[in-house]
Enzyme design. Structure first.
Site, short mmCIF file in Angstrom:
data_model
loop_
_atom_site.label_atom_id
_atom_site.label_comp_id
_atom_site.label_asym_id
_atom_site.label_seq_id
_atom_site.Cartn_x
_atom_site.Cartn_y
_atom_site.Cartn_z
N ASP A 13 4.04 -9.44 -11.57
CA ASP A 13 4.36 -10.26 -12.45
C ASP A 13 4.88 -9.74 -13.99
O ASP A 13 4.84 -10.33 -15.14
CB ASP A 13 3.48 -11.51 -13.01
CG ASP A 13 3.04 -12.04 -11.82
OD1 ASP A 13 4.05 -12.54 -10.85
OD2 ASP A 13 2.12 -12.49 -11.52
N HIS A 41 9.43 -14.21 -8.23
CA HIS A 41 10.31 -13.54 -9.30
C HIS A 41 11.19 -14.40 -10.18
O HIS A 41 11.79 -15.31 -9.24
CB HIS A 41 11.31 -12.51 -8.57
CG HIS A 41 10.61 -11.22 -8.18
ND1 HIS A 41 11.22 -10.36 -7.29
CD2 HIS A 41 9.35 -10.85 -8.18
CE1 HIS A 41 10.36 -9.35 -7.00
NE2 HIS A 41 9.18 -9.66 -7.60
P1 IMP Z 1 -1.32 -11.32 -1.14
O1 IMP Z 1 -0.18 -10.25 -1.45
O2 IMP Z 1 -0.96 -12.63 -1.00
O3 IMP Z 1 -2.11 -10.92 0.07
O4 IMP Z 1 -2.24 -11.29 -2.28
C1 IMP Z 1 -3.15 -10.06 -2.79
C2 IMP Z 1 -3.23 -9.98 -4.42
O5 IMP Z 1 -1.84 -9.83 -4.78
C3 IMP Z 1 -3.89 -11.11 -5.00
O6 IMP Z 1 -4.54 -10.75 -6.07
C4 IMP Z 1 -2.58 -12.05 -5.39
O7 IMP Z 1 -2.83 -12.75 -6.37
C5 IMP Z 1 -1.66 -10.76 -5.71
N1 IMP Z 1 -0.34 -10.98 -5.59
C6 IMP Z 1 0.41 -11.18 -4.36
N2 IMP Z 1 2.06 -11.41 -4.83
C7 IMP Z 1 1.93 -11.53 -6.11
C8 IMP Z 1 3.01 -11.70 -7.05
O8 IMP Z 1 4.01 -11.71 -6.81
N3 IMP Z 1 2.80 -11.29 -8.56
C9 IMP Z 1 1.40 -11.28 -8.95
N4 IMP Z 1 0.32 -11.14 -7.97
C10 IMP Z 1 0.64 -11.21 -6.74
#
Ligand code: IMP
Length: 421
Positions: A13, A41
């Site tokens: 982010d 995004h």
């Molecule tokens: P996953 O990618 O959904 O398996 O999540 C794994 C970790 O990455 C968690 O802490 C999510 O909150 C974080 N996360 C996944 N995608 C994003 C994103 O686009 N922005 C920020 N954090 C993310």
């Protein structure tokens, strides 16, 4: 350009979508190289405000081809929704391509993601619940289905039937209803038909652009602290957001990536669990979150917020060797009289500027230095010279601590609120 990777230097982010949108105005090809529709995004430009999940942020340049690369995992159902959303708002998606080697995120992956989080209980990871981890797990375990497989309907149905049979055993053990393989295959094939000839062989496409010296952007998702190998494992995503991952995930030989832009927010945020040494709590955190609008673009969760962590950003630089960095959301700090920056961690009575592994990072205390704030609105600044002296001082300090020069400064959400230096 010509081949530029845009990667996150914190917990995700950082504003990569915005930076990609700015640079994509002059790009020929934009490639997402890892992750899935867990991305959020946010892009604000003359067409409005958009939240993109899987489609590259180059979509707003009608002349650019936008490839969802072979290193990504693709949920065809949500991808079609995203295409529909863009088309409904007048954005053509004719130039979207999906690599035929990308792995599919199937409905059982989404279910297993959520069930796994439930099982972990208090030690949950805080995933986005989009099935990304289970889809990559199947890829590594060699159970995955790749996008090209939708082209052979009979074989695809057989493969789905076998996978669903195996997954249903797990779902039933969790007390869930079994899935209907026929219905699942129908839904996937319907979505694939909607994508039509957008599913392509990625390497010839990429080679064609590269051979013409075209301007290529590699758009990362998440940041170094969530990298599968180098981040705060297990509170990480299941792919490699580092520039090293860009090469494999996009199909670009490493020697061809000539520019690596690290995107850093002027402070820090995280969604999901895991150590975050500079995290703020209480009213100070609430004020920063509200002012900055820090809510997850995919999940709507309030983001955790904190001060700039130079140990983390420098760690990202050590792993990526940024040619330059883009500092986003500087304007959010306009109201602070004093701005702490974490320059080291204190751990077991010692100070370190190295990044300890997760269990130790959980015990680390940030060591701060304090920069004087500028207390002037910066959001209308369009050049470095128009920024207050103290804001420039803060940026210089960030650049020195990270170890790379600043090439872009974000002072507001819109595309035009970006200073190119
Ligand atoms: P996953 O990618 O959904 O398996 O999540 C794994 C970790 O990455 C968690 O802490 C999510 O909150 C974080 N996360 C996944 N995608 C994003 C994103 O686009 N922005 C920020 N954090 C993310």
């Amino acid at each position: 350009m010509p081949i530029t990777a845009i990667v996150g230097a914190q917990w995700g982010d950082e504003g990569k979508g915005k930076i990609t949108d700015v640079l994509a105005q002059d790009a020929d090809l934009v490639i997402r190289f890892q992750g899935g529709d867990n991305a959020g995004h946010t892009v604000v430009n003359d067409r409005g405000e958009f939240k993109l999940h899987l489609i590259p942020a180059g979509i707003f340049n009608p002349d650019a081809v936008n490839l969802i690369g072979p290193g990504t995992v693709v949920n065809l159902l949500t991808l079609v929704e995203e295409l529909d959303m863009l088309e409904a708002r007048g954005i053509s998606t004719a130039n979207v391509r999906v690599a035929d080697r990308a792995h599919l995120v199937l409905p059982y992956h989404v279910m297993l993601d959520r069930l796994d989080e439930r099982e972990r209980g208090r030690r949950k990871l805080g995933t986005t619940g989009r099935g990304v981890g289970p889809a990559y797990a199947d890829k590594v375990a060699r159970h995955g289905l790749q996008a090209y497989e939708v082209r052979d309907e009979r074989r695809f149905r057989e493969r789905i039937a076998r996978s669903v049979e195996l997954k249903n055993r797990i779902l039933e053990a969790y007390g869930e209803q079994p899935l209907d393989a026929g219905q699942l295959a129908d839904d996937q094939l319907e979505a694939a038909a909607r994508l039509g000839d957008r599913i392509v062989s990625a390497l010839p496409l990429v080679e064609d652009f590269v051979s013409r010296d075209a301007r290529v952007l590699l758009e990362g998702q998440l940041g170094a602290m969530r990298d599968l190998d180098w981040g705060i494992y297990p509170f990480v995503t299941s792919s490699n957001p580092l520039a090293g991952g860009a090469s494999i995930g996009a199909g670009i030989p490493p020697r061809l990536i000539t520019r690596v832009i690290g995107v850093v927010k002027a402070y820090s945020t995280a969604v999901g669990e895991g150590p975050f040494p500079t995290e703020l709590h209480g009213p100070e955190a609430d004020a920063l979150r509200e002012r900055a609008g820090e809510y997850g673009a995919t999940t709507g969760r309030p983001r955790r917020v904190g001060w700039f962590d130079a140990v983390a950003a420098r760690y990202a630089h050590r792993l990526n060797l940024f040619t330059d960095i883009a500092v986003t959301k500087l304007d959010v700090l306009d109201v602070h009289e004093r701005i702490p920056i974490a320059v080291r961690y204190r751990l077991n009575g010692m100070e370190t500027d190295d990044m300890p592994p997760t269990g130790l990072l959980e015990q680390a205390q940030p060591v701060y230095e304090t920069a004087p704030g500028w207390c002037v609105a910066t959001t209308s600044a369009r050049s470095r010279e128009a920024l207050p002296r103290r804001a420039l001082g803060y940026l210089d300090r960030v650049s020195t601590l990270v170890g790379a020069p600043i090439s872009m400064i974000g002072v507001g959400p819109e595309r035009k609120a970006t200073i190119l230096t």
